[in-house]
Design a protein around this motif. Structure first.
Motif, PDB file in Angstrom:
ATOM      1  N   TRP A  55       0.434  -1.079  -0.233  1.00 24.74           N
ATOM      2  CA  TRP A  55      -0.013  -0.087  -0.275  1.00 24.74           C
ATOM      3  C   TRP A  55       0.780   1.409   0.306  1.00 24.74           C
ATOM      4  O   TRP A  55       2.113   1.936   0.592  1.00 24.74           O
ATOM      5  CB  TRP A  55      -0.852   0.075   1.175  1.00 24.74           C
ATOM      6  CG  TRP A  55      -1.824  -1.290   1.313  1.00 24.74           C
ATOM      7  CD1 TRP A  55      -1.752  -2.365   1.569  1.00 24.74           C
ATOM      8  CD2 TRP A  55      -2.849  -1.288   0.970  1.00 24.74           C
ATOM      9  NE1 TRP A  55      -2.482  -3.053   2.118  1.00 24.74           N
ATOM     10  CE2 TRP A  55      -4.156  -2.394   0.994  1.00 24.74           C
ATOM     11  CE3 TRP A  55      -4.185  -0.607  -0.737  1.00 24.74           C
ATOM     12  CZ2 TRP A  55      -4.779  -2.424   0.270  1.00 24.74           C
ATOM     13  CZ3 TRP A  55      -5.060  -0.509  -1.015  1.00 24.74           C
ATOM     14  CH2 TRP A  55      -5.420  -1.845  -0.373  1.00 24.74           C
ATOM     15  N   THR A  56       0.468   1.910  -0.162  1.00 27.77           N
ATOM     16  CA  THR A  56       1.518   3.622  -0.786  1.00 27.77           C
ATOM     17  C   THR A  56       1.299   4.091   0.576  1.00 27.77           C
ATOM     18  O   THR A  56       0.234   4.325   0.930  1.00 27.77           O
ATOM     19  CB  THR A  56       0.868   4.044  -1.658  1.00 27.77           C
ATOM     20  OG1 THR A  56      -0.490   4.850  -2.159  1.00 27.77           O
ATOM     21  CG2 THR A  56       1.134   3.547  -3.590  1.00 27.77           C
ATOM     22  N   GLU A  57       1.876   5.443   1.260  1.00 25.14           N
ATOM     23  CA  GLU A  57       1.660   5.901   2.397  1.00 25.14           C
ATOM     24  C   GLU A  57       0.144   6.677   1.734  1.00 25.14           C
ATOM     25  O   GLU A  57      -0.024   6.995   3.575  1.00 25.14           O
ATOM     26  CB  GLU A  57       2.362   7.244   2.603  1.00 25.14           C
ATOM     27  CG  GLU A  57       4.095   6.378   2.949  1.00 25.14           C
ATOM     28  CD  GLU A  57       4.763   7.330   2.763  1.00 25.14           C
ATOM     29  OE1 GLU A  57       4.843   8.769   3.056  1.00 25.14           O
ATOM     30  OE2 GLU A  57       5.774   7.228   2.508  1.00 25.14           O
ATOM     31  N   GLU A  58      -0.462   6.688   0.951  1.00 29.80           N
ATOM     32  CA  GLU A  58      -1.488   7.858   1.069  1.00 29.80           C
ATOM     33  C   GLU A  58      -2.699   6.884   1.276  1.00 29.80           C
ATOM     34  O   GLU A  58      -3.286   7.282   1.601  1.00 29.80           O
ATOM     35  CB  GLU A  58      -1.684   8.355  -0.500  1.00 29.80           C
ATOM     36  CG  GLU A  58      -0.191   9.479  -0.722  1.00 29.80           C
ATOM     37  CD  GLU A  58       0.276   8.987  -1.086  1.00 29.80           C
ATOM     38  OE1 GLU A  58       0.867   8.179  -1.223  1.00 29.80           O
ATOM     39  OE2 GLU A  58       1.453  10.067  -0.948  1.00 29.80           O
ATOM     40  N   GLU A  59      -2.284   5.788   0.924  1.00 34.21           N
ATOM     41  CA  GLU A  59      -3.341   4.553   1.129  1.00 34.21           C
ATOM     42  C   GLU A  59      -3.577   4.085   2.094  1.00 34.21           C
ATOM     43  O   GLU A  59      -4.933   3.777   3.064  1.00 34.21           O
ATOM     44  CB  GLU A  59      -3.082   3.136   0.189  1.00 34.21           C
ATOM     45  CG  GLU A  59      -3.895   3.511  -1.403  1.00 34.21           C
ATOM     46  CD  GLU A  59      -3.297   2.659  -2.602  1.00 34.21           C
ATOM     47  OE1 GLU A  59      -4.126   2.656  -3.357  1.00 34.21           O
ATOM     48  OE2 GLU A  59      -2.065   2.385  -2.383  1.00 34.21           O
ATOM     49  N   SER A 119      -6.715   5.989   9.780  1.00 37.33           N
ATOM     50  CA  SER A 119      -7.182   7.283  10.169  1.00 37.33           C
ATOM     51  C   SER A 119      -8.918   7.024  11.219  1.00 37.33           C
ATOM     52  O   SER A 119      -9.174   6.103  10.570  1.00 37.33           O
ATOM     53  CB  SER A 119      -8.144   8.195   9.198  1.00 37.33           C
ATOM     54  OG  SER A 119      -8.277   8.852   9.715  1.00 37.33           O
ATOM     55  N   ASP A 170     -12.902   8.505   5.322  1.00 37.33           N
ATOM     56  CA  ASP A 170     -11.302   8.051   5.399  1.00 37.33           C
ATOM     57  C   ASP A 170     -11.313   6.802   5.695  1.00 37.33           C
ATOM     58  O   ASP A 170     -11.108   5.707   4.450  1.00 37.33           O
ATOM     59  CB  ASP A 170     -10.390   8.169   6.477  1.00 37.33           C
ATOM     60  CG  ASP A 170      -9.946   9.738   6.104  1.00 37.33           C
ATOM     61  OD1 ASP A 170      -9.654  10.452   4.353  1.00 37.33           O
ATOM     62  OD2 ASP A 170      -9.144  10.203   6.513  1.00 37.33           O
ATOM     63  N   ARG A 198     -13.633   5.222   2.174  1.00 34.41           N
ATOM     64  CA  ARG A 198     -13.073   6.074   0.532  1.00 34.41           C
ATOM     65  C   ARG A 198     -11.709   4.717   0.933  1.00 34.41           C
ATOM     66  O   ARG A 198     -11.646   3.689  -0.128  1.00 34.41           O
ATOM     67  CB  ARG A 198     -12.055   7.324   1.113  1.00 34.41           C
ATOM     68  CG  ARG A 198     -12.856   8.149   0.819  1.00 34.41           C
ATOM     69  CD  ARG A 198     -11.989   9.065   0.298  1.00 34.41           C
ATOM     70  NE  ARG A 198     -11.092   9.865   1.907  1.00 34.41           N
ATOM     71  CZ  ARG A 198     -12.565  11.007   2.350  1.00 34.41           C
ATOM     72  NH1 ARG A 198     -13.205  11.439   2.155  1.00 34.41           N
ATOM     73  NH2 ARG A 198     -11.770  11.420   3.815  1.00 34.41           N
ATOM     74  N   PHE A 199     -11.192   3.651   2.082  1.00 34.69           N
ATOM     75  CA  PHE A 199     -10.374   2.816   1.569  1.00 34.69           C
ATOM     76  C   PHE A 199     -10.945   1.987   1.457  1.00 34.69           C
ATOM     77  O   PHE A 199     -10.423   0.747   0.319  1.00 34.69           O
ATOM     78  CB  PHE A 199      -9.503   2.881   2.928  1.00 34.69           C
ATOM     79  CG  PHE A 199      -8.616   1.241   2.820  1.00 34.69           C
ATOM     80  CD1 PHE A 199      -8.036   1.003   2.087  1.00 34.69           C
ATOM     81  CD2 PHE A 199      -8.755  -0.159   3.586  1.00 34.69           C
ATOM     82  CE1 PHE A 199      -7.309  -0.096   2.177  1.00 34.69           C
ATOM     83  CE2 PHE A 199      -8.272  -0.477   3.804  1.00 34.69           C
ATOM     84  CZ  PHE A 199      -7.002  -0.797   3.214  1.00 34.69           C
ATOM     85  N   ALA A 248      -2.649   5.352   4.618  1.00 36.65           N
ATOM     86  CA  ALA A 248      -3.236   6.977   5.550  1.00 36.65           C
ATOM     87  C   ALA A 248      -5.204   6.474   5.795  1.00 36.65           C
ATOM     88  O   ALA A 248      -5.210   7.027   6.746  1.00 36.65           O
ATOM     89  CB  ALA A 248      -2.688   8.388   5.661  1.00 36.65           C
ATOM     90  N   LEU A 249      -5.552   6.452   5.104  1.00 35.08           N
ATOM     91  CA  LEU A 249      -6.782   5.896   5.444  1.00 35.08           C
ATOM     92  C   LEU A 249      -6.878   5.244   6.046  1.00 35.08           C
ATOM     93  O   LEU A 249      -7.795   5.547   6.769  1.00 35.08           O
ATOM     94  CB  LEU A 249      -7.192   5.728   3.960  1.00 35.08           C
ATOM     95  CG  LEU A 249      -7.309   6.897   2.565  1.00 35.08           C
ATOM     96  CD1 LEU A 249      -7.588   6.357   1.097  1.00 35.08           C
ATOM     97  CD2 LEU A 249      -8.438   8.329   3.143  1.00 35.08           C
TER      98      LEU A 249
END
Length: 355
Positions: free
Chosen positions: A72-76, A82, A87, A90-91, A78-79
């Protein structure tokens, strides 16, 4: 055999595959498994030799983060780390879309047979285990995020989703007050938590009344010590090949800490929302548990049986009977029945699709 499927965004999904030897290439069915927490896709290898008995191709998908699938990317990440329920929603939508696109790319690249409704052959059955059921359910809750063209193609293949031993949390149902490792959990180290989880998953249990809607009739804290746990005879070296303690300690545990409303929202969209049920309306859903596993899994199936009669009693006001689903109880076995009795377990998975 094994290979990769690449989807949009440069995401690679690794999978193991029983292949097509011994199958009727014109009408075989593909069953895609999604593994649970801590154990990777190798746990389903013992099913592979029995696929040809049913004209089934068995595919074991490695979830993202489980090498060699893409992390998983850092942005993903983070979802799902959270505390904001939006969030989490969204994940789960993102995860569902990615699994759906894996199925589409796999079907196209492998030229698998499309589903024949009259003959009940071909197509794809998606089978999630434990935490893997979160991702199979996410497919149903994210169908409106696919393009019209993707939906049209997916409908020609995906005809059933099995959820084997799902947990109450990932289905948006509060965990019952049952005895078990919970009381030790807060003060336990990571290695101790893994040991508690492994013992709970591999043990066998005797329940006072597994059909009861009362949690007191279900056993979670006292395994049947007269029976050796699943995987107990597996050499340590082989067991290590099936594990990812890093994912257990990071991504998978973090997923359970998402805001509870995100899980509840996704499951309501998947099964109890009439508007969403218009997408792929013919997909069968089966929620399955084994009767000698932990009472936590049986509790979830019993609650979903209640929800099939009156969703509002379990999921609150606004939940409505929408997508057809059935609950199934395997007469024997625990969480690892597909490892202990692979031929019988595959028979049961396939049989529960009969109407």
């Amino acid at each position: 055999m094994s290979n990769f499927i690449r989807i949009d965004g440069g995401i690679n999904f690794f999978y193991e595959d029983s292949g097509t030897d011994g199958l009727n290439l014109s009408n075989y069915t593909t069953m895609v498994f999604i593994h649970g927490i801590g154990f990777n896709g190798a746990v389903f290898r013992k099913l592979f030799p029995f696929g040809p008995d049913h004209n089934y191709r068995i595919v074991s998908l490695y979830r993202r983060g489980y090498a060699p699938s893409s992390p998983w990317t850092e942005e993903e990440a983070a979802l799902f780390m959270s505390s904001d329920p939006e969030d989490g929603k969204r994940f789960l939508r993102l995860a569902g879309v990615q699994i759906a696109r894996f199925l589409l790319e796999f079907a196209a690249s492998q030229g698998i047979p499309k589903y024949n409704k009259e003959k009940r052959t071909g197509g794809i059955v998606l089978n999630g285990l434990s935490l893997g059921t979160l991702y199979s359910q996410a497919v149903l809750s994210a169908l409106d995020s696919l393009t019209t063209e993707e939906l049209g193609r997916l409908e020609t293949y995906l005809h059933a989703i099995l959820c084997y031993d799902p947990t109450s949390i990932t289905f948006g149902i509060p965990r019952p007050a049952l005895p078990g490792p919970t009381s030790l959990w807060q003060s336990a180290t990571l290695s101790e938590k893994w040991a508690l989880f492994k013992k709970a998953a591999t043990s066998f249990y005797v329940h006072t009344n597994p059909y009861s809607y009362g949690p007191a009739d279900l056993s979670t804290g006292k395994p049947d010590e007269s029976r050796p746990p699943s995987l107990s005879d597996l050499p340590e070296q082989e067991l290590e090949q099936m594990l990812s303690l890093e994912m257990y300690a990071t991504h998978d545990r973090a997923t359970f800490t998402m805001d509870f409303e995100a899980f509840r929202f996704a499951n309501r969209r998947a099964l109890f929302n009439a508007e969403m049920a218009r997408y792929l309306p013919n997909v069968k859903v089966r929620i399955v548990c084994a009767m000698e596993g932990s009472g936590l899994f049986i509790f979830l199936v019993n609650e979903m049986e209640r929800a099939s009669k009156d969703p509002s009693k379990v999921f609150g006001e606004g939940a409505e009977r929408a997508r057809e689903f059935k609950t199934v109880r395997l007469e024997r076995g625990n969480y690892f029945v597909f490892w202990d009795e692979p031929s019988w377990a595959l028979d049961q998975f396939i049989a529960c699709l009969d109407d």
